[in-house]
Design a protein around this motif. Structure first.
Motif, PDB file in Angstrom:
ATOM      1  N   ARG A 250       0.839  -1.212   0.000  1.00  0.00           N
ATOM      2  CA  ARG A 250       0.000   0.000   0.000  1.00  0.00           C
ATOM      3  C   ARG A 250       0.871   1.258   0.000  1.00  0.00           C
ATOM      4  O   ARG A 250       0.515   2.261  -0.625  1.00  0.00           O
ATOM      5  CB  ARG A 250      -0.948  -0.018   1.203  1.00  0.00           C
ATOM      6  CG  ARG A 250      -2.075  -1.021   1.003  1.00  0.00           C
ATOM      7  CD  ARG A 250      -3.229  -0.768   1.955  1.00  0.00           C
ATOM      8  NE  ARG A 250      -4.411  -1.517   1.526  1.00  0.00           N
ATOM      9  CZ  ARG A 250      -5.056  -2.412   2.279  1.00  0.00           C
ATOM     10  NH1 ARG A 250      -4.664  -2.663   3.506  1.00  0.00           N
ATOM     11  NH2 ARG A 250      -6.125  -3.031   1.802  1.00  0.00           N
ATOM     12  N   THR A 251       2.007   1.194   0.674  1.00  0.00           N
ATOM     13  CA  THR A 251       2.935   2.336   0.673  1.00  0.00           C
ATOM     14  C   THR A 251       3.492   2.553  -0.729  1.00  0.00           C
ATOM     15  O   THR A 251       3.594   3.692  -1.204  1.00  0.00           O
ATOM     16  CB  THR A 251       4.087   2.079   1.681  1.00  0.00           C
ATOM     17  OG1 THR A 251       3.504   1.754   2.941  1.00  0.00           O
ATOM     18  CG2 THR A 251       4.981   3.282   1.834  1.00  0.00           C
ATOM     19  N   LYS A 254       0.712   4.086  -2.822  1.00  0.00           N
ATOM     20  CA  LYS A 254       0.455   5.476  -2.461  1.00  0.00           C
ATOM     21  C   LYS A 254       1.529   6.398  -3.045  1.00  0.00           C
ATOM     22  O   LYS A 254       1.223   7.470  -3.569  1.00  0.00           O
ATOM     23  CB  LYS A 254       0.414   5.596  -0.935  1.00  0.00           C
ATOM     24  CG  LYS A 254      -0.058   6.920  -0.411  1.00  0.00           C
ATOM     25  CD  LYS A 254      -0.658   6.784   0.991  1.00  0.00           C
ATOM     26  CE  LYS A 254      -1.106   8.127   1.528  1.00  0.00           C
ATOM     27  NZ  LYS A 254       0.004   8.914   2.136  1.00  0.00           N
ATOM     28  N   ASP A 257       0.907   6.804  -6.663  1.00  0.00           N
ATOM     29  CA  ASP A 257      -0.252   7.696  -6.836  1.00  0.00           C
ATOM     30  C   ASP A 257       0.204   9.152  -6.794  1.00  0.00           C
ATOM     31  O   ASP A 257      -0.221   9.969  -7.613  1.00  0.00           O
ATOM     32  CB  ASP A 257      -1.284   7.471  -5.717  1.00  0.00           C
ATOM     33  CG  ASP A 257      -2.203   6.283  -6.007  1.00  0.00           C
ATOM     34  OD1 ASP A 257      -2.226   5.804  -7.156  1.00  0.00           O
ATOM     35  OD2 ASP A 257      -2.895   5.846  -5.070  1.00  0.00           O
ATOM     36  N   THR A 272      -7.870   3.859  -5.798  1.00  0.00           N
ATOM     37  CA  THR A 272      -7.277   3.672  -4.470  1.00  0.00           C
ATOM     38  C   THR A 272      -8.223   2.899  -3.557  1.00  0.00           C
ATOM     39  O   THR A 272      -7.787   2.176  -2.678  1.00  0.00           O
ATOM     40  CB  THR A 272      -6.931   5.020  -3.805  1.00  0.00           C
ATOM     41  OG1 THR A 272      -8.103   5.828  -3.824  1.00  0.00           O
ATOM     42  CG2 THR A 272      -5.828   5.735  -4.543  1.00  0.00           C
TER      43      THR A 272
END
Ligand SMILES: *Cc1c(COP(=O)(O)O)cnc(C)c1O
Length: 373
Positions: A250-251, A254, A257, A272
């Motif tokens: 997820r990091t 992100k 993103d 997301t």
């Protein structure tokens, strides 16, 4: 060169592998296999886990253990890996392909009911790239029409749907432990279920269908799909870190993103979140917008020149040359699957990737699209 996927093997992997070698337990009879089965079943909220040699054959067992065969039809997304359709075809059944949702790239659940026939026996759902399918909707359809659900959760270890673990839905689920999956055994897979009879059948089929009373005597033909203790040892070391790996994924997602947000008029980036899950970014995927005159292959060629490894999206099942030759084949036009297969690719996002590498990848992606800004 930044590889599209580099696994992270710096936990107890060496320790557990050495244990196999020191004790001499290297075959499927070794103790790690059962431990790994129990661990993965628990993580998916399942009673049974049956470890096998890859995720593709896990699908074969899933289909065959449900008794799906000649004359049956199984609904599945066109946008998936061949393993899903192959398992259905090898069982003698007919795959029925459904288009993808343009935002999640998962099966478009609005199109399932119109594809049902009196021969439909099951829906095979495949969670794609990091977001789960809408399982409430699929479960309601399956219940209403008395269909089995087979859940391909190969890309979904550690993901949940409305708080419930993926790999825990439907009659039978499968995992893969290929090195780009969140838990890897090099090669490996697992069938997961709650039903004792289905589990017994999978265990028997995985091990040549030896009958319990007399080894080397068989009433049915099975396979050698066994997982080795060496693979399971690796898997245990990986499974211990699953929560940590999901946080890391997820990091990674992100950061991409953020680094790529200014490209949103040029490429479609992964969602997301959906009403039922936050993305775990199994891969960090993107689809080039229709108004940009580049297909995925051209983008990938350019990125390769800049030292960035990529992979194209799946090639739709309804367009597979191997299926066009089959007697059951009927030509279809599934617009979303065709478009994303042509315009979609993914960039490096393995668990071992560093922030500096991600910045380098993002810089290359910006360079690739610089003339279109
Ligand atoms: C990786 C994958 C498989 C196949 O797994 P293997 O272990 O490579 O055979 C099946 N389904 C999906 C969705 C996958 O991503």
């Amino acid at each position: 060169m930044i590889q599209v996927n580099e696994p992270l093997l710096n936990g107890n992997e060496k320790k557990y592998l050495n244990e196999c070698i020191d004790t001499g337990w290297i075959s499927s009879e070794g103790p790690f296999v059962k431990q790994f089965e129990e661990r993965m079943a628990l993580s998916a909220g399942r009673k049974h886990g049956i470890a096998v040699c890859n995720g593709s054959v896990a699908l074969d067992l899933a289909v065959q253990a449900l008794g799906i065969g000649v004359g049956d039809e199984v609904i599945l997304p066109s946008f998936t890996i061949i393993s899903c359709a192959a398992a259905i075809v090898r069982a003698g059944a007919i795959p029925v392909f459904i288009d993808a949702d343009a935002t999640t790239w998962n099966i478009d659940t609005n199109l399932i009911e119109q594809a049902l026939t009196p021969r439909t026996k099951a829906i095979m759902v495949v969670h794609i790239y990091g977001l789960p399918c809408d399982m409430d909707k699929v479960s309601a359809i399956a219940k209403k029409h008395n269909l089995y659900i087979i859940e391909d959760a190969a890309e979904m270890h550690g993901q949940t749907y409305n708080g419930k673990p993926c790999g825990g839905f439907g009659d039978v689920s499968t995992f893969s432990f290929y090195p780009n999956k969140h838990v890897t055994t090099g090669e490996g897979g697992m069938v997961l279920c709650n039903n004792d009879a289905i589990a017994d059948k999978c265990r028997s089929m995985r091990n040549l269908c030896f009958i319990p009373e007399r080894r080397f005597k068989h009433e049915e033909l099975g396979y050698n799909f066994r997982m080795t203790n060496l693979q399971a040892a690796l898997g245990m070391a990986q499974a211990e870190r699953l929560d940590e790996f999901i946080v890391k994924k997820r990091t990674i997602g992100k950061l991409y993103d953020e680094l790529l947000s200014s490209l949103k008029n040029i490429v479609q980036l992964p969602l997301t979140t959906t009403p039922y899950a936050d993305n775990i970014y199994w891969v960090y995927a993107m689809v080039v917008n229709d108004n940009i005159p580049l297909n995925a292959q051209q983008c990938m060629d350019e990125l390769l020149k800049l030292g960035i490894g990529t992979r194209p999206f799946f090639y739709p099942m309804h367009q597979q040359p191997v299926f066009k030759k089959a007697s059951w084949y009927t030509p279809q036009h599934l617009a979303v699957s065709e478009r994303i297969a042509e315009k979609g690719f993914y960039i490096p996002s393995g668990l071992a990737i560093t922030t500096a590498q991600q910045e380098q990848v993002a810089e290359a992606v910006h360079k690739l699209f610089s003339t279109y800004k």
